[in-house]
Design a protein around this motif. Sequence first.
Motif, PDB file in Angstrom:
ATOM      1  N   SER A   6     -73.580 -39.463 -56.901  1.00 61.89           N
ATOM      2  CA  SER A   6     -72.285 -39.606 -56.233  1.00 61.89           C
ATOM      3  C   SER A   6     -71.563 -40.821 -56.794  1.00 61.89           C
ATOM      4  CB  SER A   6     -72.482 -39.768 -54.721  1.00 61.89           C
ATOM      5  OG  SER A   6     -73.194 -40.954 -54.439  1.00 61.89           O
ATOM      6  N   PRO A   7     -70.235 -40.783 -56.845  1.00 58.43           N
ATOM      7  CA  PRO A   7     -69.500 -41.945 -57.356  1.00 58.43           C
ATOM      8  C   PRO A   7     -69.630 -43.132 -56.411  1.00 58.43           C
ATOM      9  CG  PRO A   7     -67.983 -40.346 -56.430  1.00 58.43           C
ATOM     10  CD  PRO A   7     -69.332 -39.696 -56.432  1.00 58.43           C
ATOM     11  N   THR A   8     -69.542 -44.318 -56.970  1.00 61.46           N
ATOM     12  CA  THR A   8     -69.481 -45.497 -56.117  1.00 61.46           C
ATOM     13  C   THR A   8     -68.138 -45.518 -55.393  1.00 61.46           C
ATOM     14  OG1 THR A   8     -68.465 -46.895 -57.799  1.00 61.46           O
ATOM     15  CG2 THR A   8     -70.887 -46.787 -57.777  1.00 61.46           C
ATOM     16  N   LEU A   9     -68.063 -46.290 -54.322  1.00 56.96           N
ATOM     17  CA  LEU A   9     -66.781 -46.414 -53.632  1.00 56.96           C
ATOM     18  C   LEU A   9     -65.751 -47.073 -54.545  1.00 56.96           C
ATOM     19  CD1 LEU A   9     -65.143 -46.001 -51.064  1.00 56.96           C
ATOM     20  CD2 LEU A   9     -65.967 -48.219 -50.250  1.00 56.96           C
ATOM     21  N   ARG A  10     -66.189 -48.013 -55.371  1.00 57.32           N
ATOM     22  CA  ARG A  10     -65.274 -48.647 -56.330  1.00 57.32           C
ATOM     23  C   ARG A  10     -64.618 -47.603 -57.229  1.00 57.32           C
ATOM     24  NH1 ARG A  10     -68.874 -51.571 -59.513  1.00 57.32           N
ATOM     25  NH2 ARG A  10     -69.183 -49.595 -60.597  1.00 57.32           N
ATOM     26  N   ASP A  11     -65.432 -46.698 -57.783  1.00 59.54           N
ATOM     27  CA  ASP A  11     -64.902 -45.695 -58.696  1.00 59.54           C
ATOM     28  C   ASP A  11     -64.069 -44.654 -57.959  1.00 59.54           C
ATOM     29  OD1 ASP A  11     -66.177 -47.019 -60.742  1.00 59.54           O
ATOM     30  OD2 ASP A  11     -67.943 -45.712 -60.725  1.00 59.54           O
ATOM     31  N   ARG A  12     -64.493 -44.312 -56.745  1.00 60.37           N
ATOM     32  CA  ARG A  12     -63.735 -43.343 -55.955  1.00 60.37           C
ATOM     33  C   ARG A  12     -62.345 -43.896 -55.623  1.00 60.37           C
ATOM     34  NH1 ARG A  12     -65.284 -39.291 -52.044  1.00 60.37           N
ATOM     35  NH2 ARG A  12     -63.390 -38.056 -51.747  1.00 60.37           N
ATOM     36  N   LEU A  13     -62.276 -45.165 -55.284  1.00 58.81           N
ATOM     37  CA  LEU A  13     -60.993 -45.782 -54.980  1.00 58.81           C
ATOM     38  C   LEU A  13     -60.104 -45.866 -56.218  1.00 58.81           C
ATOM     39  CD1 LEU A  13     -62.187 -48.634 -52.601  1.00 58.81           C
ATOM     40  CD2 LEU A  13     -60.651 -46.751 -51.975  1.00 58.81           C
ATOM     41  N   ALA A  14     -60.713 -46.163 -57.358  1.00 57.11           N
ATOM     42  CA  ALA A  14     -59.927 -46.278 -58.585  1.00 57.11           C
ATOM     43  C   ALA A  14     -59.270 -44.958 -58.958  1.00 57.11           C
ATOM     44  CB  ALA A  14     -60.818 -46.772 -59.723  1.00 57.11           C
ATOM     45  N   ALA A  15     -59.901 -43.854 -58.587  1.00 56.07           N
ATOM     46  CA  ALA A  15     -59.372 -42.535 -58.936  1.00 56.07           C
ATOM     47  C   ALA A  15     -58.492 -41.938 -57.836  1.00 56.07           C
ATOM     48  CB  ALA A  15     -60.528 -41.585 -59.231  1.00 56.07           C
ATOM     49  N   ALA A  16     -58.434 -42.572 -56.679  1.00 58.13           N
ATOM     50  CA  ALA A  16     -57.747 -41.989 -55.528  1.00 58.13           C
ATOM     51  C   ALA A  16     -56.232 -42.147 -55.636  1.00 58.13           C
ATOM     52  CB  ALA A  16     -58.242 -42.635 -54.237  1.00 58.13           C
ATOM     53  N   GLY A 170     -68.067 -60.000 -59.174  1.00 62.55           N
ATOM     54  CA  GLY A 170     -69.098 -59.121 -58.638  1.00 62.55           C
ATOM     55  C   GLY A 170     -68.748 -58.499 -57.307  1.00 62.55           C
ATOM     56  N   ILE A 171     -67.648 -58.936 -56.689  1.00 60.09           N
ATOM     57  CA  ILE A 171     -67.178 -58.332 -55.441  1.00 60.09           C
ATOM     58  C   ILE A 171     -66.105 -57.303 -55.793  1.00 60.09           C
ATOM     59  CG2 ILE A 171     -66.018 -58.710 -53.235  1.00 60.09           C
ATOM     60  CD1 ILE A 171     -68.930 -59.754 -53.401  1.00 60.09           C
ATOM     61  N   ASP A 172     -66.320 -56.055 -55.374  1.00 61.26           N
ATOM     62  CA  ASP A 172     -65.424 -54.966 -55.765  1.00 61.26           C
ATOM     63  C   ASP A 172     -64.341 -54.671 -54.742  1.00 61.26           C
ATOM     64  OD1 ASP A 172     -66.681 -54.106 -58.307  1.00 61.26           O
ATOM     65  OD2 ASP A 172     -68.398 -53.706 -57.013  1.00 61.26           O
ATOM     66  N   GLY A 173     -64.468 -55.188 -53.541  1.00 58.46           N
ATOM     67  CA  GLY A 173     -63.462 -54.940 -52.526  1.00 58.46           C
ATOM     68  C   GLY A 173     -63.857 -55.588 -51.218  1.00 58.46           C
ATOM     69  N   VAL A 174     -62.924 -55.549 -50.286  1.00 57.32           N
ATOM     70  CA  VAL A 174     -63.114 -56.214 -48.992  1.00 57.32           C
ATOM     71  C   VAL A 174     -62.758 -55.240 -47.878  1.00 57.32           C
ATOM     72  CG1 VAL A 174     -62.263 -58.045 -47.482  1.00 57.32           C
ATOM     73  CG2 VAL A 174     -62.697 -58.526 -49.904  1.00 57.32           C
ATOM     74  N   PHE A 175     -63.574 -55.255 -46.838  1.00 58.41           N
ATOM     75  CA  PHE A 175     -63.346 -54.437 -45.649  1.00 58.41           C
ATOM     76  C   PHE A 175     -63.144 -55.382 -44.466  1.00 58.41           C
ATOM     77  CE2 PHE A 175     -64.832 -51.634 -42.145  1.00 58.41           C
ATOM     78  CZ  PHE A 175     -64.020 -50.542 -42.384  1.00 58.41           C
ATOM     79  N   ALA A 210     -55.564 -60.714 -55.064  1.00 60.28           N
ATOM     80  CA  ALA A 210     -56.713 -60.842 -55.966  1.00 60.28           C
ATOM     81  C   ALA A 210     -56.943 -59.582 -56.793  1.00 60.28           C
ATOM     82  CB  ALA A 210     -57.966 -61.173 -55.167  1.00 60.28           C
ATOM     83  N   GLY A 211     -56.172 -58.541 -56.526  1.00 56.57           N
ATOM     84  CA  GLY A 211     -56.285 -57.314 -57.303  1.00 56.57           C
ATOM     85  C   GLY A 211     -57.428 -56.409 -56.904  1.00 56.57           C
ATOM     86  N   LYS A 212     -57.916 -56.552 -55.668  1.00 54.35           N
ATOM     87  CA  LYS A 212     -59.043 -55.745 -55.202  1.00 54.35           C
ATOM     88  C   LYS A 212     -58.590 -54.813 -54.070  1.00 54.35           C
ATOM     89  CE  LYS A 212     -62.002 -57.883 -57.882  1.00 54.35           C
ATOM     90  NZ  LYS A 212     -62.967 -58.845 -57.350  1.00 54.35           N
ATOM     91  N   PRO A 213     -59.275 -53.700 -53.882  1.00 52.20           N
ATOM     92  CA  PRO A 213     -58.941 -52.810 -52.776  1.00 52.20           C
ATOM     93  C   PRO A 213     -59.363 -53.405 -51.435  1.00 52.20           C
ATOM     94  CG  PRO A 213     -60.866 -52.001 -53.934  1.00 52.20           C
ATOM     95  CD  PRO A 213     -60.360 -53.168 -54.728  1.00 52.20           C
ATOM     96  N   VAL A 214     -58.594 -53.094 -50.412  1.00 57.39           N
ATOM     97  CA  VAL A 214     -58.881 -53.614 -49.081  1.00 57.39           C
ATOM     98  C   VAL A 214     -58.956 -52.455 -48.102  1.00 57.39           C
ATOM     99  CG1 VAL A 214     -56.451 -54.001 -48.464  1.00 57.39           C
ATOM    100  CG2 VAL A 214     -58.252 -55.350 -47.355  1.00 57.39           C
TER     101      VAL A 214
END
Length: 267
Positions: A6-16, A170-175, A210-214
């Motif tokens: 399964s894709p990582t959440l990072r990759d899924r978000l990048a493609a969404a 190393g941090i791909d996003g913040v929740f 910071a350029g990261k998904p939230v």
Amino acid sequence: MPLRLSPTLRDRLAAAERPLFGGWVCSGSPVMAEIMAGSGLDWVLIDMEHAPNGLESTLAQLYAVSAYPVTPVVRAPAADPVTIKQILDLGARTVLVPMVSTPDEARTVAEAAQYPPAGRRGVGSALARSARWNRVDGYLQNAADHVSVFVQIETAEGAAAAEAIAATPGIDGVFVGPSDLAASMGVLGQQTHPDVIAAVHRAFDGVTTAGKPVGVNAFDPQAAHAYAEAGASFLLVGADVALVARASEALATTFIHDRDDPTRASY
């Protein structure tokens, strides 16, 4: 034999092309995890912080959801490097770590999820599901591609430091977690308090800068839609246990309480 991961959440978000909506699995049940995974939601959160989950039950739930086109995320109980290592070795490709309020805490999490020299994750891929027992070619060399790391901001201190936390290597996003955020601000149980919403938006701004998904937790549909409009790219909008609780209460109302109401027509 080709492996399907399964894709990582990072990759899924990048493609969404839209926000991703997910559901919380808090029951500790593989059956409930599979039901949630087959619902059509984009992602599911298997919770080890507030749910009756250990490593074995988490693994069973990862198995249960693996047949579905949904992205699983495992929330660690704390920012403990040993636990993070074990979760990743189970084959979780995205880990969410709660209660991160400073860049130093974020750095500790990031290091726990990466092999040396970038981090200090222990090497056991030949023995673990993460590399499918050495069936994933080049896992050790490319492990960072197979793992995404998200941290959870749940305090006023964390919201103020959101940009620096998100910018941590190393941090791909913040929740963002409004419930504990409200508690830290002295308005326990008031996730939609104007001050809490303002703090969530400040965290959004910092992470986005910071350029990261939230992302954010928002079970109230109105709040969820508003946060999506405000820039949240992934949201939790319900939980298995809450859905069952409310639906079972509705059954009781329909078949017991309404029947006992003398103002209603007799059956």
